[in-house]
Design a protein around this motif. Structure first.
Motif, PDB file in Angstrom:
ATOM      1  N   MET A   1       0.821  -1.196   0.000  1.00  0.00           N
ATOM      2  CA  MET A   1       0.000   0.000   0.000  1.00  0.00           C
ATOM      3  C   MET A   1       0.866   1.261   0.000  1.00  0.00           C
ATOM      4  SD  MET A   1      -3.059   0.859  -0.086  1.00  0.00           S
ATOM      5  CE  MET A   1      -4.253   2.053   0.310  1.00  0.00           C
ATOM      6  N   ARG A   2       1.988   1.189   0.727  1.00  0.00           N
ATOM      7  CA  ARG A   2       2.871   2.341   0.802  1.00  0.00           C
ATOM      8  C   ARG A   2       3.467   2.671  -0.575  1.00  0.00           C
ATOM      9  NH1 ARG A   2       7.751   2.252   4.927  1.00  0.00           N
ATOM     10  NH2 ARG A   2       6.022   2.178   6.397  1.00  0.00           N
ATOM     11  N   ALA A   3       3.787   1.631  -1.352  1.00  0.00           N
ATOM     12  CA  ALA A   3       4.359   1.855  -2.680  1.00  0.00           C
ATOM     13  C   ALA A   3       3.348   2.521  -3.601  1.00  0.00           C
ATOM     14  CB  ALA A   3       4.826   0.530  -3.270  1.00  0.00           C
ATOM     15  N   ILE A   4       2.092   2.114  -3.528  1.00  0.00           N
ATOM     16  CA  ILE A   4       1.049   2.721  -4.362  1.00  0.00           C
ATOM     17  C   ILE A   4       0.862   4.183  -3.982  1.00  0.00           C
ATOM     18  CG2 ILE A   4      -1.410   2.671  -4.922  1.00  0.00           C
ATOM     19  CD1 ILE A   4      -1.276  -0.375  -4.552  1.00  0.00           C
ATOM     20  N   LYS A   5       0.830   4.460  -2.673  1.00  0.00           N
ATOM     21  CA  LYS A   5       0.694   5.852  -2.216  1.00  0.00           C
ATOM     22  C   LYS A   5       1.862   6.702  -2.704  1.00  0.00           C
ATOM     23  CE  LYS A   5      -0.301   7.003   1.911  1.00  0.00           C
ATOM     24  NZ  LYS A   5      -0.409   7.122   3.371  1.00  0.00           N
ATOM     25  N   THR A   6       3.075   6.145  -2.657  1.00  0.00           N
ATOM     26  CA  THR A   6       4.255   6.891  -3.085  1.00  0.00           C
ATOM     27  C   THR A   6       4.212   7.180  -4.584  1.00  0.00           C
ATOM     28  OG1 THR A   6       5.538   5.868  -1.319  1.00  0.00           O
ATOM     29  CG2 THR A   6       6.773   6.889  -3.103  1.00  0.00           C
ATOM     30  N   VAL A   7       3.842   6.186  -5.374  1.00  0.00           N
ATOM     31  CA  VAL A   7       3.752   6.389  -6.829  1.00  0.00           C
ATOM     32  C   VAL A   7       2.676   7.423  -7.153  1.00  0.00           C
ATOM     33  CG1 VAL A   7       3.126   5.269  -8.997  1.00  0.00           C
ATOM     34  CG2 VAL A   7       4.688   4.134  -7.425  1.00  0.00           C
ATOM     35  N   LEU A   8       1.505   7.298  -6.535  1.00  0.00           N
ATOM     36  CA  LEU A   8       0.439   8.280  -6.765  1.00  0.00           C
ATOM     37  C   LEU A   8       0.863   9.678  -6.345  1.00  0.00           C
ATOM     38  CD1 LEU A   8      -2.815   6.412  -5.722  1.00  0.00           C
ATOM     39  CD2 LEU A   8      -2.220   7.277  -7.982  1.00  0.00           C
ATOM     40  N   PHE A   9       1.536   9.778  -5.213  1.00  0.00           N
ATOM     41  CA  PHE A   9       2.014  11.072  -4.736  1.00  0.00           C
ATOM     42  C   PHE A   9       2.925  11.726  -5.765  1.00  0.00           C
ATOM     43  CE2 PHE A   9       5.594  13.325  -2.800  1.00  0.00           C
ATOM     44  CZ  PHE A   9       4.928  14.425  -2.275  1.00  0.00           C
ATOM     45  N   HIS A  10       3.887  10.985  -6.271  1.00  0.00           N
ATOM     46  CA  HIS A  10       4.842  11.562  -7.214  1.00  0.00           C
ATOM     47  C   HIS A  10       4.185  11.912  -8.547  1.00  0.00           C
ATOM     48  CE1 HIS A  10       8.368  11.379  -4.730  1.00  0.00           C
ATOM     49  NE2 HIS A  10       8.098  10.114  -4.411  1.00  0.00           N
TER      50      HIS A  10
END
Length: 84
Positions: free
Chosen positions: A1-10
């Motif tokens: 979940m953290r990876a998806i949030k990071t990709v969406l954030f960027h």
């Protein structure tokens, strides 16, 4: 979940300026269109006027809450300050 949030954030952060410009431009154009339709008389129905007003408010709200979405998706190790 953290990876998806990071990709969406960027992704959202990368296109922030373009997205905000587009939303504000569309909101302004729809608001101008709504004002013009108020003076158009009976040629344009009430439903169409309210639809144009709803699009104007919708794009304005999307531009307003876009930064809140970015802040919620911010990774823990990132210090972020957003300027207008």
């Amino acid at each position: 979940m953290r990876a998806i949030k990071t990709v969406l954030f960027h992704l959202l952060r990368t296109f922030r300026g373009l997205f905000l410009f587009g939303c504000k431009l569309l909101s302004g154009l729809f608001l101008l269109g709504f004002i013009v339709t108020l003076f158009a008389g009976d040629r344009i129905g009430l439903g169409q006027k309210l639809t144009i007003l709803a699009f104007s408010v919708g794009f304005g709200a999307l531009a307003w809450y876009y930064d809140m979405l970015i802040l919620r998706l911010k990774p823990d190790n990132v210090e972020l300050t957003l300027f207008q």
